[in-house]
Every structure is written in structure tokens, then in C-alpha cells.
Design an enzyme around this catalytic site. Structure first.
Site, PDB file in Angstrom:
ATOM      1  N   THR A 152       0.609 -52.289 -13.724  1.00 46.90           N
ATOM      2  CA  THR A 152       1.878 -52.312 -14.432  1.00 46.90           C
ATOM      3  C   THR A 152       1.905 -53.335 -15.554  1.00 46.90           C
ATOM      4  O   THR A 152       1.844 -54.529 -15.308  1.00 46.90           O
ATOM      5  CB  THR A 152       3.021 -52.601 -13.447  1.00 46.90           C
ATOM      6  OG1 THR A 152       2.762 -51.867 -12.276  1.00 46.90           O
ATOM      7  CG2 THR A 152       4.345 -52.233 -14.040  1.00 46.90           C
ATOM      8  N   GLN A 153       1.969 -52.850 -16.768  1.00 44.71           N
ATOM      9  CA  GLN A 153       2.070 -53.771 -17.886  1.00 44.71           C
ATOM     10  C   GLN A 153       3.543 -53.916 -18.226  1.00 44.71           C
ATOM     11  O   GLN A 153       4.422 -53.456 -17.516  1.00 44.71           O
ATOM     12  CB  GLN A 153       1.333 -53.246 -19.117  1.00 44.71           C
ATOM     13  CG  GLN A 153       0.394 -52.095 -18.911  1.00 44.71           C
ATOM     14  CD  GLN A 153       1.086 -50.754 -19.044  1.00 44.71           C
ATOM     15  OE1 GLN A 153       2.237 -50.689 -19.445  1.00 44.71           O
ATOM     16  NE2 GLN A 153       0.384 -49.699 -18.734  1.00 44.71           N
TER      17      GLN A 153
END
Lengths: 213, 290, 260
Positions: free
Chosen positions: C33-34
Site C-alpha cells: 500500500t503506497q
């Protein structure tokens, strides 16, 4: 993730690239200042990827060098396999792919500048997330925030090579002046049909030389 | 031919330096419906004589000309399944180029890559060569293309330092034989009627670069009709595609020639044929029964 | 020899007891997850009797820095569909390439069938949902505008979670708070769509873009606007906000020099 931060050199460089000179392309950058060490200073952050394509790196030196090395290798392969030099777009596309697909592992902001006879001088910016932006001029690195105004006010369409060099130099001098993390020498490379010409300007004489000598 | 045993394996030369398997593959091609490609000044036309093998097949289906990328089309003559596999490989090549370079693959490069692919099937005893000769037509953009997905545009007046004398892009036409041999052509023909078709193509003086795409469509239809041998095959369908530049009718895309235009071209082709017959008939002094 | 590398150079379990190796797993569970980096703000759209009007400004922000001011966030597909992208620009570019490859794959069949806006919306929503389920979301909010299977105006949204929503007026980001209520006043429900002309829809959208520029600090006065109908797409990418009025500033009283 915290782990990737450990052992990373925190460094900043400021880079300006500009497009559309009458004869081609100038891009320049100022020497990087590495907080922990200054050993890399004489090398500078501009790296010729192909004879007339340059990449300018900001962020983690290790990351950006690794990316630039991969692209350099791929572009060499391209040149041999298809018997034609790669264009600036090709280089930019390769950088973008690496930066985008490894965004959670890289700390790399890059500028790709190049000249080829068909497309002329071009500048692409690849900021942190790995998006690709074609620009008239591109600025990046810590010092760049101080010169958004300077660049916006002083950039004009269709500058000559000399005007371009002065624009870049002027912008970098401002960045050096105001950014505590920027300082040292100005390195520049001018990319035109004639090839890549490197410039160097020192604070010793108020950034007037030695230029291309 | 005296069977010497040298024709049994792909990877074995005969003492006089021939690869019989490749030559047999060429024979398979010679039985296929005629396929042609014409490189016009403002585009490329591909056409094929699709022999109707059964009345139970729905007309206008089972297309024989395939789209490989937006700007590239492929037509082949010979074993249809081999052609399908070739097309599938061509599509892989085009999409992997797009993934890696983020731009459309140049026609010359896809031809070269597919040439190498076909040639590999002449080297090993475990495979047989392709039973098709393939014509590849494409249009490489004459304009500067953005990197796929790119945003932003650079200076309004465009980039500086361009070599304005450079001309890039334009039509491309290549033909790959079962041996892997390929050349670029002004006009290419393969399949049953290739000899007649080649003769007709030569008459068009394509090397002058004056034939327009619309004329090319008419000529392509006519040539397929001329090359068709009524005594061997009764029915055939004419399938035709074209690719023009950005300002042309297909806007740089490989598309089927619109039905209306194709029908017009077919009508003209039939008329031209009848004209020929009449000439022949009048020279013999016979009257044709209507 | 012990073949577990993590045991090398460590005290032997048989002599010193179990070795606590938990500190070696410093990264914890695998994380993709960025967070978005270079971002676009609102996209707004409204249906009218013959089609849909969509608009988005031309800014890509880098945090609060207005970094790229020439970013076209309305992308067309097939000359029948417009997709407006909010959120991360690199993911927008990725989706643009996904759509381009979809376009090529669709042309293989050569059966005269083309994907319409409704089909594309379904496809994109599934791509987005797949990615969020991999804990690797594409950080975008999309509005898909065009026509459906019956040639009627189509407008629907999809976001980074794969959530979809349909309404006669839609807006993403700040627009959902500021523009949506204004648009709803003009087109309250599906029944009202038939009474809205193209001119009225365009005027409403332009007014909303102005409100958004006044109040959204990550917005720009240059924008793109597209009108999608069965006749095709009319896309203008270099529009400038007209008739702004900041004259109310004169009337502000209460502090410093303006107290009089």
C-alpha cells in the site's frame, strides 16, 4: 516501511533542465550535498545515459544510480539490437517503468533530458510516484522549491543556447543562495546535434567559469 | 523428386544444400488463397481471396486478415492454423514492445522480429517450418508520438534543434516466407494466384509512390479477382483491410475497408474482368451469350 | 551444519535454549500500500438530455505544491467515452496504458463491436477492486461518461476500493462536497435529465469549476471540459475560468487596516 530508510544517504541535489533552445537542449544541475559525507561531490549527479541523453538524479544516490544503470544497459541493448540510437522518449519510458513499478522501494526523483534529430531537445520529469511529465523545463531536488518563481518568471519560448545556459545558471545560483542543503559547484551539460558539452561553474569566481574549458 | 531421406528432418541439409521441409512448406503456401499487399503513398492495403470451402459457413466470418496492433495488420496464405499462431506471436511482440518502450512498434522491427521467429522453425528437427507466407502491413506515425500515458506537452512552439529535413514514419509492407526470409516490398503477393498478382502489381509502378490509398483499394480488389482461378475454385470472398496516416480515412489504424467501398471496388473489378473477356471474345470473333 | 541462515552466528538452541529471532523480521507483513504522491483534485460531471458533460482542472499537485499545471486528466476511449481521473497521476497513466492495451485487444476480434462507457466502467471497477484486494490499490477516483447499450447517457463512478456509484450528477474529491449539491439543484434526479440542455449542463459545470477554484486550495483556474454524446466527444483541454469575482474582499471587515 522503516527499514529502507536505514543506511540510506540523505541527499539532495537541485536540478534544472530546459527544453527548447534554438539549437537543442541544455540541462544542468548543481552539485549534490550529502549530509553524512561529501565523497561523491566531484562526480556530480548528471549521468550520461546515451551520448545525447542525460538523466538527473535526486533522492537516494544508491536507488537512482541503480535505476540509471539498468536503463543505461537497456538502452545500449536497444541500440545494438535495432541498429538505431534510442530516443529521449525511450529512455524516459524505461525510467518511468522502473520508478513506477518499484515506487514502494525507491526514493528517486528523476529528470530525463535528451536530444535526437527527429524530436529535438526534450525534457521529461519523473517525480516520486513514478508518473511521467513532458515539460518545457524541469526542476527537482531540495533547492528547486526556492526557484519555482524564478524559473516561471524567466523562462521564455525559443531561447538561444546562451540564453538557456544563463537561465539555468541563474536559477541554480538562486537555489544555492536560499537552500541550506544546496551548495558547491554548478555542473551543466548542453545536449545538441553536436553532442554533449559539459560546463562547470565555480563559486570561486561568482559562477562565471571555467565553463566548457 | 527422388526421395533421398534428406526431406524427413528439418535440421538436415541435403547434399546440394537444400532444406526440403522448408520447400514443402512453400508448397503448402502455393495452395492457399491469394493474398496481396500494396504500399501506397498514403497507406497500405491488404487483401485476400478467401476460398469458400463450405456453404455451411456464414459469409463474412472467419476473418483471415488480423490486427496485430493499432497500426499493423497481417494477412497470410497457406495453412490457416499456422497463420493464426503467427498472428498470436505477432501480437505478443507488439504488446511486449509497448510494455517496454511505451510506443507503437515500428513495422520494420515487427517484421524483423517475426522473420527471426519463423526462421527458428527451420533449425530444429523437433519442429516443422511455418506453412504460411505472411504479408505485414503497417503505418508508422509521421508525427511525434507521446510516450504512452504521458502527461504534459513541453514548449508551445515545439522542441528546438529538430532536423527538419528528416522524414519519419509512413507506410511499411513486408513479406515473410516459410524459410524466415523477408524483404520490404512496394507490392507483395503470395498464394495460388501470386504469379498473376505479381504481374499486375508490377504494372502499377508502385516504386514511383504515386498510387493513392483509394486507388490501391480498387487495384487490390481487381488483382484478387484477376488472380482468382474460376476453374479450380468456385466461390471466394474478398477480404480487404487498410491503414492510412493520421489525416487519412483510418487515422493511422488498421481497419477493414468499409463494406460500401469494398463492394464498389468489387463491382469495378468484375467489370474490368468482363471487359477483358469481351476483348478476348471479340478477337476470336465470337459473340458472348448473355 | 545448521542449514537455516538465520541461525548462523547465533547461540546454539541445544545449549542456550530457544533463540528469540523475532527482531530479524523487521519489516513485518508484506506491504504494498503506497500513498498518492502527484495528485489531481476533483472531477465533476452531469448528465443532460443527449449526453454527459465532464470537467477536471489541469493541475497535478505535489502535496501542497502546484507542481504540474498542464496535466490533462480527461482521457478519451474509442471516441465514445471520457474518463475523468482524480487521485494519483502515475496510476492514472498506468490505467491509461491498460485502456490502450484493452483497445488493441478489442480490435483483434474485428466484429464491429466496441466497448461503450458502461462496459468500460464495469471493467475499470473490477481492475480497481482487484488491486485493492491485493492490498495494492490504484489510488484514483474515476468518473466514466458516455452512453450505455441503449445509447442513453451514462455516468458512473469507481474508486480505489472498487466502489461504484451512479447518479445523474457526480463529483469526486472536494467536488463531492462543493459541486455535487450545486449540480443536484439543477438535476435533482434521473427524471430531470431529459429537461436539461447541453448549454445548461455546460454552464452548470463551468460554474462549479469556478466554485471549486475559489474554495479548493489544490485547484487551478485552467481546466479541461468534455461533452460526450452519441455524435462523439467534444473535448477542450485548455479552458480558462471566466468571470471570477474576488471583489467581496473589499467588503471584509474586522481586523487590521480593514476595521473602518
Amino acid at each position: 516501511m522503516d527499514m529502507r530508510k536505514t543506511g540510506m544517504l540523505n541527499e539532495d541535489g537541485i536540478h534544472i533542465d530546459m527544453d527548447h533552445l534554438k539549437k537543442g537542449e541544455v540541462n544542468a544541475d548543481r552539485e549534490l550535498r550529502i549530509q553524512e559525507r561529501t565523497a561523491e561531490r566531484p562526480l556530480g549527479p548528471t549521468l550520461p545515459i546515451e551520448s545525447r541523453i542525460s538523466s538527473l538524479r535526486s533522492g537516494s544516490a544508491a536507488d537512482t544510480q541503480a535505476v540509471a544503470d539498468i536503463v543505461q544497459y537497456n538502452l545500449e541493448q536497444f541500440g545494438v539490437e535495432y541498429d538505431m540510437p534510442p530516443t529521449t522518449q525511450t529512455a524516459a519510458a524505461m525510467f518511468q517503468e522502473l520508478c513506477y513499478h518499484n515506487k514502494d522501494r525507491l526514493s528517486a526523483g528523476m529528470i530525463i533530458a535528451g536530444y535526437d534529430p527527429r524530436h529535438g531537445g526534450q525534457v521529461y520529469s519523473i517525480p516520486l510516484g513514478g508518473s511521467l511529465h513532458k515539460q518545457s523545463y524541469a526542476i527537482g531536488g531540495s533547492g528547486s522549491t526556492y526557484i519555482y518563481g524564478y524559473c516561471d518568471a524567466n523562462w521564455r519560448e525559443g531561447m538561444t543556447e546562451e540564453e538557456g545556459v544563463n537561465f539555468v545558471k541563474g536559477a541554480l545560483q538562486e537555489a544555492i543562495k536560499w537552500d541550506g542543503s544546496s551548495g558547491g559547484v554548478i555542473r551543466m551539460v548542453v545536449l545538441t546535434a553536436k553532442g554533449a558539452v559539459r560546463h562547470l561553474y565555480l563559486p570561486d569566481n561568482g559562477y562565471t567559469g571555467p565553463g566548457t574549458k | 523428386m527422388v526421395r533421398t531421406g534428406y526431406d524427413l528432418s528439418n535440421s538436415v541439409f541435403s547434399p546440394d544444400g537444400r532444406n526440403f521441409q522448408v520447400e514443402y512448406a512453400t508448397k503448402a503456401v502455393e495452395n492457399g488463397g491469394t493474398a496481396i499487399g500494396i504500399r501506397c503513398k498514403d497507406g497500405v492495403v491488404l487483401a485476400v481471396e478467401k476460398i469458400i470451402t463450405s456453404k455451411l459457413l456464414k459469409p463474412g466470418t472467419n476473418k483471415r486478415i488480423a490486427t496485430v496492433d493499432k497500426h499493423v495488420g497481417v494477412v497470410s496464405s497457406g495453412l490457416v492454423p499456422d497463420g493464426r499462431h503467427f498472428v498470436s506471436r505477432a501480437r505478443d511482440e507488439a504488446s511486449s514492445w509497448r510494455r517496454f518502450i511505451k510506443s507503437p512498434i515500428p513495422t520494420s522491427i515487427i517484421a524483423s522480429r517475426l522473420g527471426s521467429y519463423v526462421q527458428m522453425y527451420t533449425l530444429y528437427s523437433s519442429v516443422r517450418p511455418f506453412g504460411v507466407t505472411t504479408i505485414i502491413g503497417g503505418w508508422d506515425s509521421e508525427e511525434e508520438l507521446p510516450v504512452d500515458g504521458q502527461v504534459g506537452s513541453g514548449p508551445k512552439m515545439g522542441a528546438g534543434g529538430k532536423d527538419e529535413s528528416l522524414r519519419s514514419g509512413g507506410p511499411g509492407l513486408y513479406m515473410i516466407e516459410p524459410s524466415g526470409l523477408y524483404w520490404g516490398y512496394y507490392g507483395a503477393a503470395t498464394g495460388k494466384g501470386r504469379q498473376v498478382a505479381k504481374g499486375e502489381l508490377e504494372k502499377l509502378n508502385l516504386q514511383n509512390g504515386t498510387l493513392s490509398l483509394l486507388e490501391g483499394v480498387k487495384e487490390a480488389a481487381r488483382i484478387i479477382y484477376v488472380a482468382h482461378d474460376d476453374s479450380k475454385d468456385k466461390d471466394f470472398e474478398l477480404e480487404m483491410t487498410w491503414i492510412s496516416g493520421k489525416d487519412g480515412p483510418t487515422k493511422g489504424r488498421h481497419e477493414e475497408v468499409p463494406a460500401k467501398l469494398r463492394e464498389e471496388a468489387e463491382k469495378a473489378a468484375k467489370k474490368a474482368l468482363e471487359g477483358e473477356d469481351e476483348e478476348d471474345d471479340s478477337s476470336k470473333g465470337d459473340k458472348m451469350e448473355e | 551444519m545448521n542449514h537455516f541462515p538465520q541461525a548462523w552466528g547465533r547461540p546454539r538452541d541445544d545449549i542456550y535454549g530457544h533463540y528469540d529471532a523475532s527482531f530479524l523480521q523487521s519489516s513485518g507483513p508484506n506491504q504494498h500500500t503506497q500513498s498518492p504522491v502527484v495528485t489531481g483534485t476533483s472531477v465533476i460531471a452531469v448528465k443532460f438530455k443527449d449526453g454527459v458533460v465532464v470537467a477536471a482542472d489541469n493541475l497535478a499537485s505535489y502535496g501542497s505544491l502546484a507542481r504540474f499545471t498542464d496535466v490533462k486528466r480527461l482521457r478519451t476511449f474509442n471516441d465514445t467515452t471520457v474518463i475523468g481521473f482524480g487521485g494519483d497521476v502515475s496510476d492514472m497513466q498506468y490505467l491509461d496504458r491498460v485502456l490502450s492495451s484493452l483497445d488493441i485487444k478489442e480490435s483483434y476480434a474485428n466484429d464491429g463491436h466496441h466497448l461503450n462507457a458502461k462496459n468500460l466502467h464495469t471493467y475499470l471497477a473490477k481492475v480497481l477492486y482487484k488491486r485493492r484486494s491485493d492490498f495494492n490499490p490504484l489510488w484514483n477516483q474515476l468518473l466514466v461518461a458516455g452512453t450505455d447499450d441503449d445509447g442513453k447517457p451514462f455516468l458512473s463512478s469507481a474508486d480505489l476500493l472498487g466502489t461504484t456509484f451512479s447518479a445523474p450528477t457526480l463529483a469526486t474529491g472536494f467536488g463531492a462536497h462543493l459541486a455535487q449539491p450545486l449540480l443536484r439543484r439543477i438535476v435533482p434526479d434521473e427524471a430531470a435529465v431529459g429537461g436539461i440542455t447541453q448549454e445548461a449542463a455546460v454552464a452548470a459545470v463551468k460554474e462549479c469549476m469556478k466554485v471549486l477554484f475559489y474554495r479548493d486550495a489544490r485547484s487551478l483556474d485552467k481546466y479541461s471540459i468534455a461533452v460526450v454524446t452519441n455524435e462523439g466527444i467534444d473535448l477542450k483541454e485548455d479552458e480558462k475560468l471566466e468571470a471570477q469575482s474576488w471583489a467581496f474582499a473589499e467588503g471584509i471587515r474586522g481586523y487590521g487596516t480593514q476595521v473602518s
